[in-house]
Design a protein around this motif. Structure first.
Motif, PDB file in Angstrom:
ATOM      1  N   GLU A  60       7.109  -4.479  -5.904  1.00  0.00           N
ATOM      2  CA  GLU A  60       6.202  -5.754  -5.874  1.00  0.00           C
ATOM      3  C   GLU A  60       4.849  -5.492  -5.453  1.00  0.00           C
ATOM      4  O   GLU A  60       3.976  -6.123  -5.498  1.00  0.00           O
ATOM      5  CB  GLU A  60       6.769  -6.857  -5.281  1.00  0.00           C
ATOM      6  N   ILE A 174       1.000 -14.522  -3.291  1.00  0.00           N
ATOM      7  CA  ILE A 174       0.735 -13.015  -3.764  1.00  0.00           C
ATOM      8  C   ILE A 174       1.525 -12.563  -4.916  1.00  0.00           C
ATOM      9  O   ILE A 174       2.611 -13.283  -5.240  1.00  0.00           O
ATOM     10  CB  ILE A 174       1.584 -12.037  -2.620  1.00  0.00           C
ATOM     11  N   CYS A 175       0.742 -11.806  -5.679  1.00  0.00           N
ATOM     12  CA  CYS A 175       1.147 -11.759  -7.062  1.00  0.00           C
ATOM     13  C   CYS A 175       1.891 -10.362  -7.016  1.00  0.00           C
ATOM     14  O   CYS A 175       1.564  -9.353  -6.409  1.00  0.00           O
ATOM     15  CB  CYS A 175       0.002 -11.495  -8.135  1.00  0.00           C
ATOM     16  N   ASP A 176       2.964  -9.974  -7.991  1.00  0.00           N
ATOM     17  CA  ASP A 176       3.645  -9.185  -8.213  1.00  0.00           C
ATOM     18  C   ASP A 176       2.571  -8.042  -8.691  1.00  0.00           C
ATOM     19  O   ASP A 176       2.347  -8.249  -9.848  1.00  0.00           O
ATOM     20  CB  ASP A 176       4.861  -9.073  -9.074  1.00  0.00           C
ATOM     21  N   GLN A 177       2.479  -6.686  -8.116  1.00  0.00           N
ATOM     22  CA  GLN A 177       1.543  -5.988  -8.614  1.00  0.00           C
ATOM     23  C   GLN A 177       1.782  -5.313  -9.960  1.00  0.00           C
ATOM     24  O   GLN A 177       0.744  -5.095 -10.687  1.00  0.00           O
ATOM     25  CB  GLN A 177       1.392  -4.667  -7.752  1.00  0.00           C
ATOM     26  N   PHE A 226       0.882  -5.725   2.367  1.00  0.00           N
ATOM     27  CA  PHE A 226       0.830  -5.621   0.895  1.00  0.00           C
ATOM     28  C   PHE A 226      -0.394  -4.693   0.608  1.00  0.00           C
ATOM     29  O   PHE A 226      -1.353  -4.454   1.174  1.00  0.00           O
ATOM     30  CB  PHE A 226       0.587  -7.047   0.085  1.00  0.00           C
ATOM     31  N   CYS A 239      -2.222  -5.981  -5.065  1.00  0.00           N
ATOM     32  CA  CYS A 239      -1.533  -7.286  -5.085  1.00  0.00           C
ATOM     33  C   CYS A 239      -2.692  -8.162  -5.193  1.00  0.00           C
ATOM     34  O   CYS A 239      -3.429  -8.547  -4.063  1.00  0.00           O
ATOM     35  CB  CYS A 239      -0.536  -7.581  -4.085  1.00  0.00           C
ATOM     36  N   HIS A 241      -3.938 -12.015  -4.239  1.00  0.00           N
ATOM     37  CA  HIS A 241      -3.497 -12.893  -3.409  1.00  0.00           C
ATOM     38  C   HIS A 241      -4.635 -13.865  -3.166  1.00  0.00           C
ATOM     39  O   HIS A 241      -5.590 -13.804  -3.251  1.00  0.00           O
ATOM     40  CB  HIS A 241      -3.140 -12.119  -2.131  1.00  0.00           C
TER      41      HIS A 241
END
Length: 269
Positions: A60, A174-177, A226, A239, A241
């Motif tokens: 992630e 936060i976004c899953d990469q 992250f 990520c 964010h």
């Protein structure tokens, strides 16, 4: 999503770029300089504090580490420079396996405090702090040429801490990469008095394929680590964010304050 994945999911409004054409400018210190067109979008956020499967830096792109220091003084630049940041940097080196690591801002912590008008407030829009090229001058400044030549693979890691206890009125999303599409990116510039020409950053328009997360129980002893930048174009870049307003935070919640440090990690491969 499976039943397990929806455990603790919550809907909240998060600000995205309005379109792909206009990146505009952002300022942490002067709201009058902000021209970034933003649109609030209701999205689902998975509470990873409640999920059985822990996220990872390699998948992630983010992890939470218990990283407590006795007598922590994140608002004290001298303590950060001599104790807090060096210890954090060594922890990042160990947990990532980096061959060499350097502080991004010379062991400086970026403090944000939504309750203190003298401090920058939380950045209420999704972003990556640097574009693919805007981080390069910082890397050159922070690491000697022989290190950069010896270790071609470079990543930048952010270490984010809440300085106030949960619940937080302004958590970090936060976004899953793996779910970020570069075709959605919009490039803007962060403009401050010390950098009037601006430093390019990346934001994004909303994409329903993005998978957003948050942590409901982060304490001042926890560190959200992250990936924020990667020199390898064949892997996820980092990520996205950004802060968002917690619709379930009690009215008397202490305004969120946070400290963020960044480190440049060099790898053999």
């Amino acid at each position: 999503m499976t039943e397990a994945e929806t455990l603790g999911a919550m809907q909240a409004q998060i600000n995205f770029a309005t379109n792909r054409e206009d990146g505009g400018t952002w300022s942490n210190l002067h709201k009058s300089l902000i021209t970034q067109p933003l649109t609030a979008q209701g999205i689902m956020l998975r509470d990873r504090s409640l999920s059985a499967d822990a996220p990872s830096l390699e998948c992630e792109g983010f992890e939470v580490h218990r990283l407590a220091f006795d007598g922590a003084k994140w608002r004290n630049p001298e303590w950060v420079e001599t104790t807090g940041s060096p210890l954090t940097m060594e922890h990042i080196r160990e947990c990532t396996g980096a061959a060499h690591i350097a502080p991004f801002y010379g062991h400086m912590a970026l403090i944000r405090d939504t309750g203190d008008p003298a401090q920058p407030t939380a950045a209420e829009f999704v972003h990556l702090d640097h574009s693919r090229t805007s981080a390069l001058p910082f890397i050159e400044r922070c690491a000697p040429e022989n290190i950069r030549a010896r270790y071609p693979h470079v990543r930048i890691y952010n270490v984010w801490r809440a300085l106030t206890p949960p619940p937080h009125d302004m958590p970090l999303a936060i976004c899953d990469q793996r779910t970020i599409d570069p075709a959605d990116w919009v490039e803007g510039k962060t403009v401050e008095p010390v950098m009037p020409e601006g430093v390019p950053y990346v934001t994004t328009v909303f994409n329903p394929g993005q998978r957003w997360n948050w942590f409901s129980d982060l304490t001042p002893d926890d560190a959200l680590v992250f990936k924020a930048w990667d020199s390898d174009p064949s892997v996820p870049f980092g990520c996205l964010h950004g802060a968002f307003r917690n619709p379930y935070a009690p009215a008397d919640t202490v305004p969120r304050a946070s400290a963020e440090l960044r480190y440049i990690a060099f790898f053999e491969d």
